[in-house]
Design a protein around this motif. Structure first.
Motif, PDB file in Angstrom:
ATOM      1  N   GLY A 177      26.736 100.851  45.833  1.00 53.28           N
ATOM      2  CA  GLY A 177      25.633 100.061  45.883  1.00 53.28           C
ATOM      3  C   GLY A 177      25.285  99.265  45.504  1.00 53.28           C
ATOM      4  N   GLU A 178      24.465  98.148  45.158  1.00 50.84           N
ATOM      5  CA  GLU A 178      24.128  96.375  45.553  1.00 50.84           C
ATOM      6  C   GLU A 178      23.379  96.481  44.136  1.00 50.84           C
ATOM      7  N   PRO A 179      23.622  96.102  43.167  1.00 54.55           N
ATOM      8  CA  PRO A 179      22.518  95.430  41.874  1.00 54.55           C
ATOM      9  C   PRO A 179      21.245  95.012  42.636  1.00 54.55           C
ATOM     10  N   GLU A 180      20.979  94.233  43.440  1.00 55.78           N
ATOM     11  CA  GLU A 180      20.289  93.385  43.941  1.00 55.78           C
ATOM     12  C   GLU A 180      19.025  94.724  44.656  1.00 55.78           C
ATOM     13  N   LEU A 231      13.629  87.395  42.315  1.00 49.34           N
ATOM     14  CA  LEU A 231      15.392  87.074  42.019  1.00 49.34           C
ATOM     15  C   LEU A 231      16.481  86.256  42.569  1.00 49.34           C
ATOM     16  N   HIS A 232      17.264  85.350  41.804  1.00 46.44           N
ATOM     17  CA  HIS A 232      17.891  84.913  42.033  1.00 46.44           C
ATOM     18  C   HIS A 232      19.284  84.351  42.127  1.00 46.44           C
ATOM     19  N   THR A 233      19.671  84.054  43.308  1.00 49.31           N
ATOM     20  CA  THR A 233      21.289  85.113  42.999  1.00 49.31           C
ATOM     21  C   THR A 233      22.264  82.947  43.432  1.00 49.31           C
ATOM     22  N   TYR A 234      22.969  82.911  43.008  1.00 53.39           N
ATOM     23  CA  TYR A 234      24.220  82.234  42.655  1.00 53.39           C
ATOM     24  C   TYR A 234      25.357  82.618  43.390  1.00 53.39           C
ATOM     25  N   TYR A 235      26.262  81.546  44.056  1.00 51.69           N
ATOM     26  CA  TYR A 235      27.046  81.590  44.548  1.00 51.69           C
ATOM     27  C   TYR A 235      28.463  80.562  43.614  1.00 51.69           C
ATOM     28  N   ALA A 519      26.613  86.038  41.541  1.00 59.01           N
ATOM     29  CA  ALA A 519      25.625  86.534  39.921  1.00 59.01           C
ATOM     30  C   ALA A 519      24.002  86.473  40.469  1.00 59.01           C
ATOM     31  N   THR A 520      23.699  87.344  40.022  1.00 55.93           N
ATOM     32  CA  THR A 520      22.274  87.788  40.405  1.00 55.93           C
ATOM     33  C   THR A 520      21.495  87.898  38.890  1.00 55.93           C
ATOM     34  N   ASP A 521      20.245  86.659  39.288  1.00 58.18           N
ATOM     35  CA  ASP A 521      19.801  86.980  37.649  1.00 58.18           C
ATOM     36  C   ASP A 521      18.432  87.448  38.260  1.00 58.18           C
ATOM     37  N   LEU A 522      18.086  88.442  37.941  1.00 57.08           N
ATOM     38  CA  LEU A 522      16.952  89.291  37.711  1.00 57.08           C
ATOM     39  C   LEU A 522      16.022  89.452  36.564  1.00 57.08           C
ATOM     40  N   ASP A 523      15.026  88.811  37.001  1.00 55.03           N
ATOM     41  CA  ASP A 523      13.608  88.323  35.502  1.00 55.03           C
ATOM     42  C   ASP A 523      12.760  90.196  35.489  1.00 55.03           C
ATOM     43  N   VAL A 524      13.202  90.412  34.645  1.00 54.92           N
ATOM     44  CA  VAL A 524      13.168  91.853  34.032  1.00 54.92           C
ATOM     45  C   VAL A 524      11.707  91.466  33.710  1.00 54.92           C
ATOM     46  N   HIS A 525      10.222  91.998  34.048  1.00 53.31           N
ATOM     47  CA  HIS A 525       9.576  92.025  32.687  1.00 53.31           C
ATOM     48  C   HIS A 525       9.023  93.569  32.674  1.00 53.31           C
ATOM     49  N   TRP A 526       8.678  93.598  31.235  1.00 50.73           N
ATOM     50  CA  TRP A 526       8.339  95.575  30.667  1.00 50.73           C
ATOM     51  C   TRP A 526       7.169  95.352  30.193  1.00 50.73           C
ATOM     52  N   ASP A 527       6.471  96.839  30.326  1.00 49.20           N
ATOM     53  CA  ASP A 527       5.449  97.156  30.288  1.00 49.20           C
ATOM     54  C   ASP A 527       5.082  97.022  28.519  1.00 49.20           C
ATOM     55  N   LEU A 528       3.778  96.699  28.141  1.00 49.44           N
ATOM     56  CA  LEU A 528       4.022  96.914  26.691  1.00 49.44           C
ATOM     57  C   LEU A 528       3.731  98.199  25.816  1.00 49.44           C
ATOM     58  N   GLY A 529       3.915  99.059  26.858  1.00 48.62           N
ATOM     59  CA  GLY A 529       3.413 100.234  26.235  1.00 48.62           C
ATOM     60  C   GLY A 529       4.838 101.140  26.811  1.00 48.62           C
TER      61      GLY A 529
END
Length: 571
Positions: A177-180, A231-235, A519-529
């Motif tokens: 599978g793929e992380p993206e 999502l931002h991927t760097y090569y 490399a893929t940068d995933l900007d993850v935001h968590w619900d404060l709950g």
């Protein structure tokens, strides 16, 4: 297993913005006009022998985020670095990286890469806001991540048919599978993809249970919820390094995985890996053009995985090595060091968290060692890698090996002194041609390079002092014949080890041979709950916060004052 084998936040955000809200498209005509103007100005500056860098008066007027969250203003900065802006440091590693976990017998490396991204983002946000101590982290369920994504593949097959050799598109397997995918299918999995580990423990073997959790009722009780803002991927290597430093986020890192081939001489003599090889019957290949192979007419090709027991990846096609692609692999990119010299002599590389268990055939290091923050001696205290031949203490005779001086030295260097013959892999032979008897003790004497990547290694029998010199073989294959005696076996520290070095040279070689690693940068935001220690008014109704408390753990870390781990302060 490979797939074929398997910032500190200034304020708290409580709202979930639309993924497409407020984003503007790039004005292509303005871009073309600007680039033409910039090139013209650059040429004028260059011909007047002036030294300068260019930046527009208002870059945001020309560059904006597109629908995938790509920051074109940031892209401009890669092309034209403003005067006075510092380049990325020569070495850098992210803090708060959670411990390595073992994917075991499944081709689920991509799931563990996602888990690493989520665990780090969750931990960083909690520490930044005072809800975790720096040594605390929440262990997430890799089983839950895989199950949620594979179930979503049934609804979104067009997303899951994007990888090479992946099986997750079937909707019932995590083999490849793929992380993206986390970004593209988040609408379907934002409340279910992240689970505390105990809610959905990992199944070590691939089966029909890839898509299920042990107690489905607990899924609804989990408080965790997230979204991926971009999502931002760097090569390109320099962009990966700059993104690590600027954004401070661990990134998924994917690359083609190779086997490394080497050739053993087939001479009719007994060889632990070939048996009594008959040149007339063997599947011969040309031998290496090196002096010690001059009179050898037949060689047999063998292969080993494209990573060493030193925790170093290599691959691609080079003039002096023969590699073949085995599949793909995904890890977690956590840092880099331009100065580190690998055991194979490669200078500079990326630091990644892998998902393989250390032991026979595999070894790893701490981030601190790969960042050159402590000595090799201190490293062996934390990550002894006892099956690695370089971790065996050499001595010249039975008298020397049995002396108190050598015993003290081996212990001080945190190296293995006493070995035993181990025929558990069947390479010691049988009958009169047996190389050694199972359980017989030996000392490591020396190793001499033979050529073609092979070495001749000698041992001393603890029983009578007789020398045992093996035929030419791959140095790390010694671990198939010898292992530390029971009293000298030590496990690598699971809280700190598990990190590999990915040399820049390997990156370029793989890029030239197969697809470029990314490399893929995933900007993850968590619900404060999603946080048990956040203010109570953020808590989500009907959720069980004891599930988070159960899987909130503490991570151990050793600090060393100097090269000798036992010496901490003046006595």
């Amino acid at each position: 297993e490979t797939r074929t084998r398997s910032g500190n936040m200034a304020s708290l955000r409580t709202d979930y913005l639309s993924l497409d809200g407020g984003r503007r498209s790039l004005n292509a005509l303005s871009l073309v006009a600007f680039v033409s103007c910039a090139v013209s100005i650059a040429c004028s500056i260059y011909t007047s022998s002036a030294v300068a860098t260019l930046a527009p008066a208002n870059p945001s007027a020309l560059y904006s985020e597109d629908r995938h969250g790509r920051d074109w203003e940031e892209e401009f900065r890669y092309m034209y670095r403003p005067s006075g802006e510092a380049a990325p440091p020569r070495k850098f590693a992210l803090p708060l990286i959670t411990p390595m976990q073992n994917q075991k017998e499944r081709g689920s490396c991509w799931v563990f890469s996602i888990a690493g991204v989520l665990e780090h983002s969750y931990r960083k946000f909690a520490v930044d806001n005072g809800w975790f101590d720096p040594d605390e982290y929440l262990r997430l369920s890799e089983q839950g991540i895989g199950a949620a994504i594979v179930r979503a593949c049934r609804k979104l097959p067009e997303v899951c048919k994007t990888g090479d050799g992946d099986s997750a598109y079937t909707g019932n397997s995590t083999e490849g599978g793929e992380p993206e995918w986390l970004y593209y299918m988040q609408r379907y999995i934002s409340d279910t993809v992240a689970l505390p580990w105990s809610v959905c423990p990992y199944n070590p073997k691939h089966s029909i249970n890839d898509t299920v959790c042990a107690d489905e009722k607990l899924l609804e009780a989990s408080p965790l919820s997230l979204r991926v803002a971009s999502l931002h991927t760097y090569y390109e290597l320099s962009e990966m390094k700059e993104a690590l430093v600027k954004h401070g986020r661990a990134m998924g890192f994917s690359f083609a995985f190779f086997n490394r081939a080497y050739r053993l001489p087939c001479t009719g003599e007994m060889h632990p890996l070939l048996g009594r090889c008959d040149p007339d019957k063997a599947q011969c290949v040309p031998c290496p053009l090196e002096p010690n192979f001059e009179n050898v007419e037949c060689c047999v090709q063998m292969s080993r995985t494209g990573s060493s027991m030193h925790g170093e990846f290599y691959g691609g096609r080079t003039p002096d090595s023969d590699y073949s692609q085995e599949g793909g692999h995904a890890v977690l990119l956590v840092g880099y060091n331009d100065n580190y010299v690998s055991p194979t002599g490669m200078v500079g590389g990326l630091i990644v968290k892998n998902s393989w268990k250390d032991g026979v055939g595999a070894g790893s290091h701490t981030i601190d060692y790969l960042m050159q923050r402590h000595s090799p001696i201190a490293e062996r205290k934390v990550c002894p890698n006892v099956h690695l031949p370089d971790s065996w203490y050499p001595c010249g005779s039975l008298h020397e090996c049995s002396s108190e001086k050598v015993r003290i030295s081996a212990k001080a260097m945190h190296k293995v002194l006493r070995l035993e013959c181990n025929n558990g892999f069947g390479f010691a032979g049988e009958g009169k041609e047996k190389i050694c008897d199972d359980g017989d003790e030996y000392f490591f004497k020396n190793v001499t390079k033979f050529g073609g990547g092979l070495s001749v290694s000698c041992f001393i029998a603890a029983r009578d002092g007789a020398d045992l010199c093996l035929p030419p073989m791959w140095y790390e294959d010694l671990t198939l014949l010898f292992s530390p005696v029971e009293g000298e076996k030590r496990e690598n520290d699971a809280d700190q080890c598990g990190f590999y070095f990915f040399p820049y040279e390997s990156f370029r070689s793989i890029a030239a041979t197969q697809d470029t690693p990314w490399a893929t940068d995933l900007d993850v935001h968590w619900d404060l709950g999603s946080f048990a220690n956040a203010p109570r008014h953020y808590r989500r109704h009907g959720k069980d916060y004891s599930l988070l408390e159960k899987d909130t753990l503490r991570q151990r870390r050793d600090d060393f004052a100097g090269p000798f781990p036992r010496l901490v302060r003046p006595l």
